[in-house]
Write a protein that holds these residues in place. Structure first.
Motif, mmCIF file in Angstrom:
data_model
loop_
_atom_site.group_PDB
_atom_site.id
_atom_site.type_symbol
_atom_site.label_atom_id
_atom_site.label_comp_id
_atom_site.label_asym_id
_atom_site.label_seq_id
_atom_site.Cartn_x
_atom_site.Cartn_y
_atom_site.Cartn_z
ATOM 1 N N GLY A 92 0.846 -1.192 0.000
ATOM 2 C CA GLY A 92 0.000 0.000 0.000
ATOM 3 C C GLY A 92 0.881 1.241 0.000
ATOM 4 O O GLY A 92 2.114 1.160 -0.028
ATOM 5 N N GLY A 93 0.247 2.404 0.036
ATOM 6 C CA GLY A 93 1.042 3.623 0.025
ATOM 7 C C GLY A 93 1.755 3.837 -1.295
ATOM 8 O O GLY A 93 2.955 4.118 -1.322
ATOM 9 N N TYR A 94 0.997 3.713 -2.393
ATOM 10 C CA TYR A 94 1.608 3.827 -3.722
ATOM 11 C C TYR A 94 1.825 5.277 -4.138
ATOM 12 O O TYR A 94 2.565 5.530 -5.087
ATOM 13 N N THR A 95 1.178 6.216 -3.474
ATOM 14 C CA THR A 95 1.301 7.628 -3.829
ATOM 15 C C THR A 95 1.755 8.430 -2.616
ATOM 16 O O THR A 95 1.617 7.985 -1.462
ATOM 17 N N ARG A 96 2.265 9.610 -2.890
ATOM 18 C CA ARG A 96 2.754 10.513 -1.850
ATOM 19 C C ARG A 96 2.239 11.919 -2.144
ATOM 20 O O ARG A 96 2.270 12.367 -3.290
ATOM 21 N N ILE A 97 1.757 12.604 -1.122
ATOM 22 C CA ILE A 97 1.279 13.981 -1.256
ATOM 23 C C ILE A 97 2.246 14.897 -0.511
ATOM 24 O O ILE A 97 2.495 14.718 0.687
ATOM 25 N N VAL A 98 2.776 15.871 -1.229
ATOM 26 C CA VAL A 98 3.718 16.836 -0.649
ATOM 27 C C VAL A 98 3.116 18.226 -0.808
ATOM 28 O O VAL A 98 2.796 18.646 -1.926
ATOM 29 N N ARG A 99 2.975 18.930 0.273
ATOM 30 C CA ARG A 99 2.409 20.281 0.211
ATOM 31 C C ARG A 99 3.451 21.266 -0.331
ATOM 32 O O ARG A 99 4.647 21.174 -0.034
ATOM 33 N N ILE A 100 2.975 22.224 -1.084
ATOM 34 C CA ILE A 100 3.815 23.289 -1.643
ATOM 35 C C ILE A 100 3.142 24.634 -1.326
ATOM 36 O O ILE A 100 1.994 24.654 -0.837
ATOM 37 N N PRO A 101 3.836 25.747 -1.556
ATOM 38 C CA PRO A 101 3.230 27.051 -1.245
ATOM 39 C C PRO A 101 1.895 27.252 -1.945
ATOM 40 O O PRO A 101 1.615 26.674 -3.001
ATOM 41 N N ALA A 102 1.077 28.077 -1.344
ATOM 42 C CA ALA A 102 -0.274 28.323 -1.859
ATOM 43 C C ALA A 102 -0.217 28.981 -3.233
ATOM 44 O O ALA A 102 0.767 29.621 -3.624
#
Length: 218
Positions: A92-102
């Motif tokens: 599981g965990g095939y994708t990753r979400i990384v936050r970037i500036p607005a």
């Protein structure tokens, strides 16, 4: 219009939302990563990971399920051949979400959603190999136990057959010996009767001879 249970809808209708997520999934599998708003990335993640799970199965039914969402056959082929192979060691965990500036303008929170293509760590790989080896050993042991049980059953049946044959032979021998003994006893009894008859005849002859001698003397 009914309100969705899991937060606000991304589009004007459920059908529009499904098409939007399908297009975003196609772009994600094509490029490996896309930049979108944080809310869209969170909604896209379970959809994309479910498609990857279907791709890892690799059967015809799974391919048809994926084709309902992604209509581009070349992307489906890429998903089933390359991406599924890269995710083979992952559970599981095939994708990753990384936050970037607005985002400039409306200040909407943005994020990058990407595929996790890094190989599994050495520790996790070792654990997976150990689990696979344990399963193989368990299957081999079960097969050996089954073979041994079958061999024991066959051997037991063979021993029973041998014992029955020996008993039968012994029984036949006893019967033959008994018959022979009966014949011998019958012969002995017949000889004894003949000897008794002969003795009786001899006694009669002796008595007759004695009577004749007595008469001659007178």
């Amino acid at each position: 219009m009914p309100r969705p249970k899991q937060g606000p809808r991304l589009a004007s209708s459920p059908a529009h939302e499904r098409l939007m997520l399908a297009n975003m999934s196609t772009s994600l599998f094509m490029h490996g990563r896309i930049t979108t708003t944080l809310q869209k990335a969170k909604c896209l993640r379970p959809v994309a990971e479910r498609l990857i799970t279907f791709a890892k199965r690799g059967d015809l039914h799974s391919r048809r399920r994926v084709m309902r969402v992604i209509r581009n056959k070349s992307i489906v082929h890429l998903l089933f051949t390359q991406i599924a192979e890269q995710m083979e060691q992952r559970e599981g965990g095939y994708t990753r979400i990384v936050r970037i500036p607005a985002r400039h303008g409306d200040n909407a929170p943005q994020a990058v959603i990407e595929l996790v293509t890094e190989p599994v760590s050495a520790k996790q790989a070792t654990v997976k190999e150990a689990e696979a080896a344990t399963k193989v050993a368990a299957k081999d042991e079960a097969a050996e136990v089954a073979d041994a049980t079958e061999a024991a059953i066959v051997e037991g049946a063979a021993d029973d057959a041998v014992n029955e044959a020996v008993d039968a032979n012994e029984t036949d021998t006893d019967v033959a010996d008994a018959d022979k003994a009966a014949v011998d006893l019958e012969k002995d009894a017949k000889s004894a009767d003949e000897a008794a008859d002969q003795a009786e005849e001899d006694a009669d002859e002796a008595e007759d001879a004695e009577s004749a001698d007595t008469k001659a003397e007178k």
